[in-house]
Design a protein around this motif. Structure first.
Motif, PDB file in Angstrom:
ATOM      1  N   VAL A 132       0.724  -1.054   0.082  1.00  0.00           N
ATOM      2  CA  VAL A 132      -0.150  -0.004   0.115  1.00  0.00           C
ATOM      3  C   VAL A 132       1.020   1.362  -0.275  1.00  0.00           C
ATOM      4  O   VAL A 132       0.238   2.381  -0.222  1.00  0.00           O
ATOM      5  N   GLU A 133       2.171   1.266   0.045  1.00  0.00           N
ATOM      6  CA  GLU A 133       3.183   2.622   0.047  1.00  0.00           C
ATOM      7  C   GLU A 133       3.412   2.501  -1.419  1.00  0.00           C
ATOM      8  O   GLU A 133       4.182   3.407  -1.608  1.00  0.00           O
ATOM      9  N   ASP A 135       2.348   2.514  -5.752  1.00  0.00           N
ATOM     10  CA  ASP A 135       1.357   2.961  -6.680  1.00  0.00           C
ATOM     11  C   ASP A 135       1.301   1.806  -7.686  1.00  0.00           C
ATOM     12  O   ASP A 135       0.559   2.241  -8.764  1.00  0.00           O
ATOM     13  N   TYR A 137      -1.447  -0.193  -8.220  1.00  0.00           N
ATOM     14  CA  TYR A 137      -2.481  -0.264  -7.892  1.00  0.00           C
ATOM     15  C   TYR A 137      -3.268  -1.572  -8.185  1.00  0.00           C
ATOM     16  O   TYR A 137      -3.967  -2.383  -7.636  1.00  0.00           O
ATOM     17  N   LYS A 164      -8.549   1.182   0.058  1.00  0.00           N
ATOM     18  CA  LYS A 164      -8.718   2.740   0.145  1.00  0.00           C
ATOM     19  C   LYS A 164      -7.653   3.298  -0.922  1.00  0.00           C
ATOM     20  O   LYS A 164      -7.776   4.224  -1.325  1.00  0.00           O
ATOM     21  N   ARG A 165      -6.493   2.492  -0.766  1.00  0.00           N
ATOM     22  CA  ARG A 165      -5.304   3.007  -1.786  1.00  0.00           C
ATOM     23  C   ARG A 165      -5.833   2.891  -3.238  1.00  0.00           C
ATOM     24  O   ARG A 165      -5.445   3.718  -3.941  1.00  0.00           O
ATOM     25  N   GLN A 168      -7.831   5.657  -5.165  1.00  0.00           N
ATOM     26  CA  GLN A 168      -7.052   6.769  -5.609  1.00  0.00           C
ATOM     27  C   GLN A 168      -6.477   6.663  -6.887  1.00  0.00           C
ATOM     28  O   GLN A 168      -5.864   7.400  -7.317  1.00  0.00           O
TER      29      GLN A 168
END
Length: 232
Positions: A132-133, A135, A137, A164-165, A168
């Motif tokens: 989750v750190e 990108d 996705y 939640k990540r 975005q």
């Protein structure tokens, strides 16, 4: 993956003392030794950490894995990959996952593969927390979907929070579809995590889900949803 900028000004006697301190009774001495070895070239430090991996003490093996993550060399990477590939102690494997994450993008497929192979809660939680750190996705979404089927509730909950990540990202619609189902889950903790994951998402569907959870039968879910509605 070179250590040319690391200080090589250390002699054999000092190295012997550092290696001895790695096996000291006091944890402060052990960590101090790891920090010292982080400042020497990989070709010097990595063999020491590899020797430490042969110790019976799981605490010493964990130190070794942490130390390997401080040297981004080919030898260190290969050693960590070997740990991830084997059955091993879950605590050591989880720490190896943390350390290999320091290698950046090349670690992502290795961690995704490990998540699929390992069913241990500690290993899976460690991997989710690392991913989750990033990108990446599509990887986060894939791992979260697997996590939702885990028998350990803590892993399932972390998988939900990982969405939640994804909210975005361009994969927002896929995450919202999953969260829509989870908002109706019979377990209040799952619905609670869902409300938290929806926090801050400006999409209409997310706001509708938050409003739905605001009317939940469990006051803890309602509280989380109210906070999410405010944030939205």
């Amino acid at each position: 993956m070179q250590d040319e900028d690391r200080s090589a000004a250390i002699n054999a006697e000092q190295l012997a003392e550092i290696e001895q301190n790695l096996r000291a009774t006091g944890l402060n001495h052990r960590w101090a030794a790891v920090i010292q070895l982080a400042a020497v070239p990989a070709e010097v430090a990595v063999p020491i950490f590899k020797r430490l991996l042969n110790e019976k003490d799981v605490g010493l093996r964990r130190l070794a894995v942490v130390g390997l993550g401080k040297h981004l060399s080919e030898e260190s990477l290969q050693t960590l990959q070997t740990i991830l590939a084997g059955p091993g102690d879950p605590m050591i494997v989880a720490e190896a996952a943390n350390s290999i994450f320091e290698f950046g993008d090349l670690a992502i497929p290795l961690l995704q593969d490990l998540f699929g192979r390992s069913s241990h809660w500690l290993v899976r939680q460690t991997i989710i927390s690392a991913l989750v750190e990033t990108d990446r996705y599509e990887v986060i979404l894939a791992v979260a979907q697997i996590a939702l089927t885990d028998e350990t509730k803590a892993v399932r909950e972390l998988g939900i929070l990982a969405l939640k990540r994804v909210l975005q990202s361009p994969l927002q619609a896929a995450a919202l579809e999953i969260l829509s189902e989870l908002a109706r889950d019979p377990d209040w903790q799952i619905r609670w995590c869902t409300a938290i994951s929806l926090h801050g998402c400006p999409e209409t569907q997310a706001k509708e889900l938050i409003a739905q959870l605001q009317q939940d039968e469990d006051f803890r879910v309602v509280a989380a949803a109210l906070e999410g509605l405010t944030n939205n």
